[in-house]
Design a protein around this motif. Structure first.
Motif, PDB file in Angstrom:
ATOM      1  N   HIS A  65     -40.394 -37.456  85.047  1.00 12.42           N
ATOM      2  CA  HIS A  65     -39.880 -37.530  86.417  1.00 12.42           C
ATOM      3  C   HIS A  65     -39.958 -38.971  86.947  1.00 12.42           C
ATOM      4  O   HIS A  65     -38.998 -39.465  87.554  1.00 12.42           O
ATOM      5  N   ILE A  66     -41.080 -39.629  86.696  1.00 15.77           N
ATOM      6  CA  ILE A  66     -41.231 -41.025  87.146  1.00 15.77           C
ATOM      7  C   ILE A  66     -40.165 -41.908  86.481  1.00 15.77           C
ATOM      8  O   ILE A  66     -39.533 -42.737  87.129  1.00 15.77           O
ATOM      9  N   GLU A  67     -39.950 -41.693  85.182  1.00 14.04           N
ATOM     10  CA  GLU A  67     -38.963 -42.514  84.463  1.00 14.04           C
ATOM     11  C   GLU A  67     -37.547 -42.297  85.005  1.00 14.04           C
ATOM     12  O   GLU A  67     -36.772 -43.241  85.128  1.00 14.04           O
ATOM     13  N   GLU A  68     -37.244 -41.051  85.349  1.00 12.70           N
ATOM     14  CA  GLU A  68     -35.932 -40.774  85.951  1.00 12.70           C
ATOM     15  C   GLU A  68     -35.760 -41.564  87.244  1.00 12.70           C
ATOM     16  O   GLU A  68     -34.708 -42.155  87.494  1.00 12.70           O
ATOM     17  N   GLU A  69     -36.826 -41.554  88.056  1.00 11.69           N
ATOM     18  CA  GLU A  69     -36.784 -42.270  89.332  1.00 11.69           C
ATOM     19  C   GLU A  69     -36.648 -43.778  89.116  1.00 11.69           C
ATOM     20  O   GLU A  69     -35.916 -44.448  89.838  1.00 11.69           O
ATOM     21  N   MET A  70     -37.336 -44.307  88.114  1.00  8.82           N
ATOM     22  CA  MET A  70     -37.248 -45.737  87.807  1.00  8.82           C
ATOM     23  C   MET A  70     -35.809 -46.109  87.508  1.00  8.82           C
ATOM     24  O   MET A  70     -35.284 -47.097  88.023  1.00  8.82           O
ATOM     25  N   TRP A  93     -39.912 -48.985  82.984  1.00 10.10           N
ATOM     26  CA  TRP A  93     -40.942 -49.855  82.432  1.00 10.10           C
ATOM     27  C   TRP A  93     -42.156 -49.006  82.100  1.00 10.10           C
ATOM     28  O   TRP A  93     -42.187 -47.802  82.395  1.00 10.10           O
ATOM     29  N   LYS A  94     -43.144 -49.640  81.451  1.00 12.68           N
ATOM     30  CA  LYS A  94     -44.277 -48.896  80.899  1.00 12.68           C
ATOM     31  C   LYS A  94     -45.058 -48.094  81.935  1.00 12.68           C
ATOM     32  O   LYS A  94     -45.292 -48.577  83.042  1.00 12.68           O
ATOM     33  N   ILE A  95     -45.487 -46.933  81.523  1.00 14.13           N
ATOM     34  CA  ILE A  95     -46.369 -46.103  82.342  1.00 14.13           C
ATOM     35  C   ILE A  95     -47.648 -45.902  81.533  1.00 14.13           C
ATOM     36  O   ILE A  95     -47.581 -45.617  80.334  1.00 14.13           O
ATOM     37  N   TRP A  96     -48.775 -46.100  82.182  1.00 13.32           N
ATOM     38  CA  TRP A  96     -50.050 -45.928  81.482  1.00 13.32           C
ATOM     39  C   TRP A  96     -50.727 -44.643  81.925  1.00 13.32           C
ATOM     40  O   TRP A  96     -50.727 -44.284  83.104  1.00 13.32           O
ATOM     41  N   LEU A  97     -51.345 -43.971  80.964  1.00 15.39           N
ATOM     42  CA  LEU A  97     -52.132 -42.771  81.250  1.00 15.39           C
ATOM     43  C   LEU A  97     -53.574 -43.083  80.897  1.00 15.39           C
ATOM     44  O   LEU A  97     -53.837 -43.581  79.806  1.00 15.39           O
ATOM     45  N   ASP A 121     -65.145 -37.100  92.136  1.00 13.27           N
ATOM     46  CA  ASP A 121     -66.163 -36.242  91.543  1.00 13.27           C
ATOM     47  C   ASP A 121     -65.619 -35.195  90.588  1.00 13.27           C
ATOM     48  O   ASP A 121     -66.296 -34.226  90.280  1.00 13.27           O
ATOM     49  N   HIS A 122     -64.409 -35.380  90.149  1.00 11.42           N
ATOM     50  CA  HIS A 122     -63.832 -34.408  89.234  1.00 11.42           C
ATOM     51  C   HIS A 122     -62.962 -35.185  88.262  1.00 11.42           C
ATOM     52  O   HIS A 122     -62.300 -36.141  88.669  1.00 11.42           O
ATOM     53  N   ILE A 123     -62.987 -34.782  87.002  1.00 11.04           N
ATOM     54  CA  ILE A 123     -62.217 -35.554  86.022  1.00 11.04           C
ATOM     55  C   ILE A 123     -60.732 -35.543  86.401  1.00 11.04           C
ATOM     56  O   ILE A 123     -60.196 -34.521  86.789  1.00 11.04           O
ATOM     57  N   HIS A 124     -60.122 -36.704  86.351  1.00  5.55           N
ATOM     58  CA  HIS A 124     -58.702 -36.810  86.676  1.00  5.55           C
ATOM     59  C   HIS A 124     -58.063 -37.890  85.823  1.00  5.55           C
ATOM     60  O   HIS A 124     -58.670 -38.908  85.526  1.00  5.55           O
ATOM     61  N   LEU A 125     -56.824 -37.626  85.451  1.00  7.39           N
ATOM     62  CA  LEU A 125     -56.055 -38.563  84.633  1.00  7.39           C
ATOM     63  C   LEU A 125     -55.173 -39.392  85.570  1.00  7.39           C
ATOM     64  O   LEU A 125     -54.462 -38.834  86.396  1.00  7.39           O
ATOM     65  N   HIS A 126     -55.254 -40.713  85.440  1.00  2.00           N
ATOM     66  CA  HIS A 126     -54.384 -41.563  86.247  1.00  2.00           C
ATOM     67  C   HIS A 126     -53.076 -41.795  85.509  1.00  2.00           C
ATOM     68  O   HIS A 126     -53.074 -42.063  84.312  1.00  2.00           O
ATOM     69  N   ILE A 127     -51.978 -41.697  86.255  1.00  2.00           N
ATOM     70  CA  ILE A 127     -50.665 -42.011  85.704  1.00  2.00           C
ATOM     71  C   ILE A 127     -50.164 -43.177  86.540  1.00  2.00           C
ATOM     72  O   ILE A 127     -49.916 -43.026  87.730  1.00  2.00           O
ATOM     73  N   VAL A 128     -50.083 -44.352  85.924  1.00  2.00           N
ATOM     74  CA  VAL A 128     -49.817 -45.547  86.721  1.00  2.00           C
ATOM     75  C   VAL A 128     -48.718 -46.392  86.078  1.00  2.00           C
ATOM     76  O   VAL A 128     -48.685 -46.555  84.855  1.00  2.00           O
ATOM     77  N   SER A 129     -47.793 -46.886  86.901  1.00  2.00           N
ATOM     78  CA  SER A 129     -46.727 -47.714  86.343  1.00  2.00           C
ATOM     79  C   SER A 129     -47.256 -49.138  86.199  1.00  2.00           C
ATOM     80  O   SER A 129     -47.992 -49.646  87.049  1.00  2.00           O
ATOM     81  N   SER A 130     -46.859 -49.779  85.080  1.00  2.00           N
ATOM     82  CA  SER A 130     -47.506 -51.020  84.663  1.00  2.00           C
ATOM     83  C   SER A 130     -47.181 -52.243  85.518  1.00  2.00           C
ATOM     84  O   SER A 130     -47.729 -53.314  85.292  1.00  2.00           O
ATOM     85  N   ASP A 131     -46.312 -52.127  86.512  1.00  2.00           N
ATOM     86  CA  ASP A 131     -46.040 -53.275  87.389  1.00  2.00           C
ATOM     87  C   ASP A 131     -47.278 -53.640  88.206  1.00  2.00           C
ATOM     88  O   ASP A 131     -47.497 -54.801  88.533  1.00  2.00           O
ATOM     89  N   LEU A 132     -48.097 -52.646  88.510  1.00  2.98           N
ATOM     90  CA  LEU A 132     -49.309 -52.838  89.322  1.00  2.98           C
ATOM     91  C   LEU A 132     -49.033 -53.605  90.613  1.00  2.98           C
ATOM     92  O   LEU A 132     -49.882 -54.338  91.090  1.00  2.98           O
ATOM     93  N   GLU A 145     -39.185 -59.043  84.661  1.00  2.35           N
ATOM     94  CA  GLU A 145     -39.063 -57.960  83.668  1.00  2.35           C
ATOM     95  C   GLU A 145     -37.777 -57.173  83.931  1.00  2.35           C
ATOM     96  O   GLU A 145     -37.036 -56.835  83.010  1.00  2.35           O
ATOM     97  N   LYS A 146     -37.526 -56.921  85.216  1.00  2.00           N
ATOM     98  CA  LYS A 146     -36.325 -56.176  85.594  1.00  2.00           C
ATOM     99  C   LYS A 146     -35.063 -56.962  85.236  1.00  2.00           C
ATOM    100  O   LYS A 146     -34.136 -56.411  84.648  1.00  2.00           O
ATOM    101  N   ARG A 147     -35.068 -58.277  85.588  1.00  2.57           N
ATOM    102  CA  ARG A 147     -33.901 -59.115  85.285  1.00  2.57           C
ATOM    103  C   ARG A 147     -33.577 -59.060  83.795  1.00  2.57           C
ATOM    104  O   ARG A 147     -32.443 -58.857  83.402  1.00  2.57           O
ATOM    105  N   ARG A 148     -34.629 -59.204  82.981  1.00  3.30           N
ATOM    106  CA  ARG A 148     -34.419 -59.214  81.531  1.00  3.30           C
ATOM    107  C   ARG A 148     -33.915 -57.866  81.025  1.00  3.30           C
ATOM    108  O   ARG A 148     -32.984 -57.796  80.253  1.00  3.30           O
ATOM    109  N   ALA A 149     -34.553 -56.789  81.499  1.00  3.33           N
ATOM    110  CA  ALA A 149     -34.185 -55.447  81.027  1.00  3.33           C
ATOM    111  C   ALA A 149     -32.753 -55.115  81.422  1.00  3.33           C
ATOM    112  O   ALA A 149     -31.989 -54.596  80.602  1.00  3.33           O
ATOM    113  N   VAL A 150     -32.380 -55.446  82.648  1.00  2.00           N
ATOM    114  CA  VAL A 150     -31.035 -55.117  83.116  1.00  2.00           C
ATOM    115  C   VAL A 150     -29.995 -55.949  82.375  1.00  2.00           C
ATOM    116  O   VAL A 150     -28.957 -55.425  81.969  1.00  2.00           O
TER     117      VAL A 150
END
Ligand code: ZN
Ligand code: ZN
Length: 209
Positions: A44-49, A57-61, A70-81, A165-170
Motif C-alpha cells: 500500500h505504501i509503495e502504491e502511494e509512493m 524508494w526503500k522501505i525498512w522493516l 511496552d509491547h513488541i511492534h514492528l516499525h515500517i519506515v520509508s528510507s527518506d527519513l 534520489e527522486k530526480r534520478r529515479a524519475v
C-alpha cells in the motif's frame, strides 16, 4: 484493563528481547507472521509512493533495540527519513539503518539460523543501557556519511538527498520508457516492412503471367 492473553504470555510480547528469549521456534513463528502481515502495508505504501511521486524508494522493516513502547511492534519506515515525525536527533539516530539501534527484521530472522551460543549472546545484548549513548551520538547521514550537529540543517540535507534520489529515479524511468517506445517503433517498422514485402509477393503471385 482487558487482557488479550494470560499475563505469562503477555510478558513474552513485551519487547524483542523477551520474545526472543522465549521458545526459539515460537519466537521465529511470531516474527514470520509479523513479516507476512506487513506485506500488505508495504504494498500500500509503495502504491502511494508511485501515485504521489512517480517512483518508489526503500522501505525498512525493523525493531528498536531500545523499545519505544511496552509491547513488541514492528516499525515500517520509508528510507527518506525526512517526515515531520522524525522531529529530533534521538528519533533520527533510532532509525539510522546502521547504528545498531534499528534492527532490520531480515537480520533478526537470520539470528535463528545461527548457533545457540551466538543467538543467546545477541539476544542478551538487547538491553537499554547499551543503546542509550548511541541515540545521543552526532547525526550521520545514512546516505553520504557526512555528520551534522544542527538538526534543522540536517533535516534540510535529508530532503535534498531525497529530492536527488527522486530526480534520478524519475529520469531513469523516463529513459527506460523512451527506450521501450523506441524498441516498439523499431518492431513496428520491421513488421511494416515484412508486411509490405509479403503483400508485394502476394501481388506478384496473383498477377497474371
Ligand atoms: Zn519502537
Ligand atoms: Zn547525505
Amino acid at each position: 484493563m482487558p487482557r488479550l492473553f494470560p499475563s505469562m504470555e503477555t510478558a513474552r510480547y513485551h519487547n524483542l528481547r523477551t520474545l526472543l528469549q522465549w521458545d526459539r521456534a515460537k519466537a521465529k513463528k511470531t516474527l514470520l507472521q509479523l513479516q507476512e502481515d506487513s506485506k500488505q502495508v508495504v504494498a500500500h505504501i509503495e502504491e502511494e509512493m508511485i501515485r504521489l511521486h512517480g517512483f518508489k524508494w526503500k522501505i525498512w522493516l525493523g525493531f528498536h533495540a531500545l523499545p519505544s513502547m511496552d509491547h513488541i511492534h514492528l516499525h515500517i519506515v520509508s528510507s527518506d527519513l525526512c517526515s515531520s515525525f522524525l522531529s529530533n536527533k534521538e528519533r533520527y539516530n533510532g532509525f539510522h539503518p546502521k547504528t545498531g539501534i534499528f534492527l532490520h527484521l531480515h537480520k533478526v530472522l537470520r539470528w535463528f539460523e545461527r548457533k545457540d551460543s551466538y543467538y543467546t549472546r545477541v539476544v542478551s545484548q538487547l538491553s537499554g543501557r547499551r543503546y542509550g549513548p548511541l541515540l545521543r551520538k552526532k547525526m550521520i547521514c545514512w546516505k553520504c556519511s557526512a555528520d551534522w550537529e544542527d538538526f534543522p540543517t540536517f533535516k534540510a540535507h535529508l530532503q535534498e538527498e531525497w529530492d536527488e534520489e527522486k530526480r534520478r529515479a524519475v529520469s531513469q524511468k523516463n529513459q527506460e520508457e523512451e527506450a521501450a517506445a523506441n524498441t516498439l517503433d523499431e518492431t513496428n517498422t520491421e513488421l511494416d516492412r515484412q508486411n509490405k514485402q509479403q503483400s508485394r509477393l502476394d501481388n506478384m503471385s496473383t498477377s497474371p503471367a
